[in-house]
Design an enzyme around this catalytic site. Structure first.
Site, PDB file in Angstrom:
ATOM      1  N   ASN A   1       0.812  -1.232   0.000  1.00 30.76           N
ATOM      2  CA  ASN A   1       0.000   0.000   0.000  1.00 30.76           C
ATOM      3  C   ASN A   1       0.840   1.274   0.000  1.00 30.76           C
ATOM      4  OD1 ASN A   1       0.747  -0.192   2.717  1.00 30.76           O
ATOM      5  ND2 ASN A   1      -1.132   0.788   3.419  1.00 30.76           N
TER       6      ASN A   1
ATOM      7  N   GLU B   1       4.484  -3.311  12.347  1.00 30.76           N
ATOM      8  CA  GLU B   1       3.549  -2.219  12.077  1.00 30.76           C
ATOM      9  C   GLU B   1       2.356  -2.837  11.374  1.00 30.76           C
ATOM     10  OE1 GLU B   1       2.577   0.689  13.265  1.00 30.76           O
ATOM     11  OE2 GLU B   1       4.761   0.851  13.305  1.00 30.76           O
TER      12      GLU B   1
ATOM     13  N   CYS C   1      -3.059   2.038   6.433  1.00 25.34           N
ATOM     14  CA  CYS C   1      -3.170   1.621   7.840  1.00 25.34           C
ATOM     15  C   CYS C   1      -3.788   2.744   8.646  1.00 25.34           C
ATOM     16  CB  CYS C   1      -1.800   1.346   8.439  1.00 25.34           C
ATOM     17  SG  CYS C   1      -0.799   0.325   7.421  1.00 25.34           S
TER      18      CYS C   1
HETATM   19  C1  UN1 Z   1       0.392   3.288   5.883  1.00 27.36           C
HETATM   20  O1  UN1 Z   1      -0.792   3.350   5.590  1.00 27.36           O
HETATM   21  O2  UN1 Z   1       0.891   2.223   6.255  1.00 27.36           O
HETATM   22  O3  UN1 Z   1       0.148   8.994   7.358  1.00 27.36           O
HETATM   23  C2  UN1 Z   1       1.313   4.435   5.753  1.00 27.36           C
HETATM   24  C3  UN1 Z   1      -0.118   8.480   6.270  1.00 27.36           C
HETATM   25  C4  UN1 Z   1       1.007   8.235   5.289  1.00 27.36           C
HETATM   26  C5  UN1 Z   1       1.616   6.901   5.514  1.00 27.36           C
HETATM   27  C6  UN1 Z   1       0.644   5.763   5.624  1.00 27.36           C
HETATM   28  N1  UN1 Z   1       2.003   9.269   5.427  1.00 27.36           N
HETATM   29  O4  UN1 Z   1      -1.244   8.182   5.954  1.00 27.36           O
END
Ligand code: UN1
Length: 494
Positions: free
Chosen positions: A152, A250, A284
């Site tokens: 992603n 993570e 995420c």
């Molecule tokens: C992710 O979805 O694993 O803060 C990373 C954010 C992005 C990074 C997302 N700078 O949504």
């Protein structure tokens, strides 16, 4: 665009011809294959570790400021190549081009930030308890580290992990997601052009169950840094635990935007749209719950539905598209199954809910931005990660109830509150049980110089990006220098 029809593993500075089983890399916007990727075996991991061990010894001898200069060059090449990288990223991942540019920029920022660490990498000097004795602690490289990165954010997350690992003097075995190997290919080229010595970064493409597993089991890979699903993360942690291997995880999120009765509702609508439907909800950090005070619930719901209708869905390389495709068929199946679950649980589907097919969507994987309302916290759609453009609106009666609802999920990555009450702002930033908290902004948009990660089921206490990422890739070494010329016993001769 690609040099070869088939990507190859990158070991000891060479693209190694691969003859075994391969997987197709699919453009999610069209469903068409763009290249092929090796499905390597444990043997390749072993070969890569052998050369990485040699490479690491030399790399660790390069002074950290000089390692930093290499990262400056990497950042500069990435910046020069930003448009090409962004287009390739959209091609393999589907995210709209504007967001792809943002992601590449995140990698460039990380390069320049970590390059600077080459001249810091701060340790500590402390007094010693005896005369004519000096004490300090320094960060030492760990050796060969293993990176397992998701589809992603195929370039940003790779930089969050690889740049700190490199600046600290480690060598890398990297398994990129098989869905998005092109970013890995491009990044390896860039490292090479920037002058990274051979063997310091090695890419082994393949399945998590084969290559990932071999990395986790390999005795000479001393750290695993993983971003991906909670289920996989749990297994990795268990295996690493048995091998006394350091592991940084993570994983998922079930992030909420809280909208209080005193909030700027129009601003909240914008924040929700961006963080829930950007990247088609496949972050995420994506907002997948809206916890709204009952006093503004109706207004917010109405405005959200209106604005959701204006979101254009399609191929992310086309102008004016706001929501790109879902990564693949299995992503679509998961989202579809949660729509059914939400309906059965009694939440009210008030917008979207369907896969899109037909003209303009041929072959690709498209799903409408979707809103359930009158959801409750006990529903699965309010608890489980869907990883798509689906939001549950949960009405509450008070600030306290909002905080409680936010915290009552197994995840703890990101949260957000829209309020103009300064007392609530400070109470919320203290009480929201997530690794990232936003005030008057959506749940996405982390900047690279801050620690990225979450509490509870989101991780295991480590952080990506920020200086905190260095903790994953270094050992603290305590050093005592006695210059008294005699035996001085600590705790005794003081
Ligand atoms: C992710 O979805 O694993 O803060 C990373 C954010 C992005 C990074 C997302 N700078 O949504």
């Amino acid at each position: 665009m690609m040099k070869t029809k088939r990507l190859q593993n990158y070991i000891n500075g060479q693209w190694v011809k691969f003859e075994g089983e391969v997987a197709q890399v699919i453009n999610p916007a069209t469903g068409k294959s763009i290249t092929e990727v090796p499905l390597s075996t444990a043997k390749t991991v072993d070969e890569a570790v052998k050369v990485a061990k040699v490479g690491q010894k030399e790399w660790a001898q390069v002074p950290a400021p000089i390692r930093g200069e290499l990262l400056y060059r990497v950042g500069q090449i990435m910046a020069d190549r930003k448009e090409r990288l962004s287009e390739l990223l959209t091609l393999e991942n589907g995210k709209v081009i504007e967001e792809a540019r943002g992601e590449v920029q995140e990698g460039i920022d990380m390069a320049f930030y970590m390059a600077g660490e080459g001249r810091r990498l701060f340790g500590q000097t402390t007094p010693a308890e005896l005369q004519n004795k000096f004490a300090m602690s320094v960060r030492a490289p760990i050796g060969v580290v293993g990176l397992i990165t998701p589809w992603n954010f195929p370039i940003a997350i790779a930089t969050w992990k690889s740049f700190p690992a490199l600046i600290a003097g480690n060598a890398i075995i990297w398994k990129p997601a098989t869905e998005t190997p092109i970013m890995a290919y491009e990044l390896a080229q860039i490292f090479e052009e920037a002058g990274l010595p051979k063997g310091v970064i090695n890419i082994v493409f393949g399945r998590g169950s084969v290559v990932g597993e071999a990395m986790v089991e390999h005795p000479d890979i001393r750290v695993i840094s993983f971003t991906g699903s909670t289920e996989t993360g749990r297994n990795i942690a268990a295996e690493c635990g048995r091998n006394l291997k350091k592991v940084s995880l993570e994983m998922g999120g079930k992030n909420a935007v809280i909208v209080m009765d005193d909030a700027d509702v129009e601003l909240a609508v914008e924040g929700i749209l961006w963080s829930a439907f950007g990247t088609s909800g496949q972050r995420c950090t994506a907002c997948s719950r809206v916890i709204v005070h009952e006093a503004v619930k109706e207004t917010l719901e109405k405005r959200l539905i209106e604005e959701m209708k204006t979101l254009t869905i399609g191929n992310g390389l086309e102008d004016g598209i706001k929501v790109g495709p879902i990564i693949n068929e299995s992503g679509m199946d998961k989202i579809t199954s949660y729509i059914e679950i939400g309906k059965e649980e009694g939440a009210k589907l008030v917008a979207g809910g369907n896969a899109l097919t037909g003209e303009g969507y041929e072959g690709g994987f498209y799903f409408e931005p979707t809103l359930f309302t009158d959801a409750t916290m006990d529903m699965r759609i309010s608890q489980e990660e869907i990883f798509g453009p689906v939001v549950s609106l949960i009405p509450v009666k008070s600030f306290e109830e909002a905080i409680e609802a936010n915290n009552s999920v197994m995840y703890g990555l990101s949260s957000s509150i829209f309020t103009n009450d300064v007392n609530r702002v400070f109470a919320a930033q203290r009480d929201l049980d997530t690794g990232i908290v936003y005030v008057n902004a959506g749940t996405t948009g982390a900047e690279i110089h801050l620690p990225f990660g979450g509490t509870k089921g989101t991780g295991n206490g480590h952080r990506d990006s920020g200086v905190q990422a260095l903790d994953v890739f270094t050992e603290w070494k305590a050093i005592y220098v006695d210059y008294s010329g005699k035996l001085q016993r600590a705790q005794i001769d003081v």
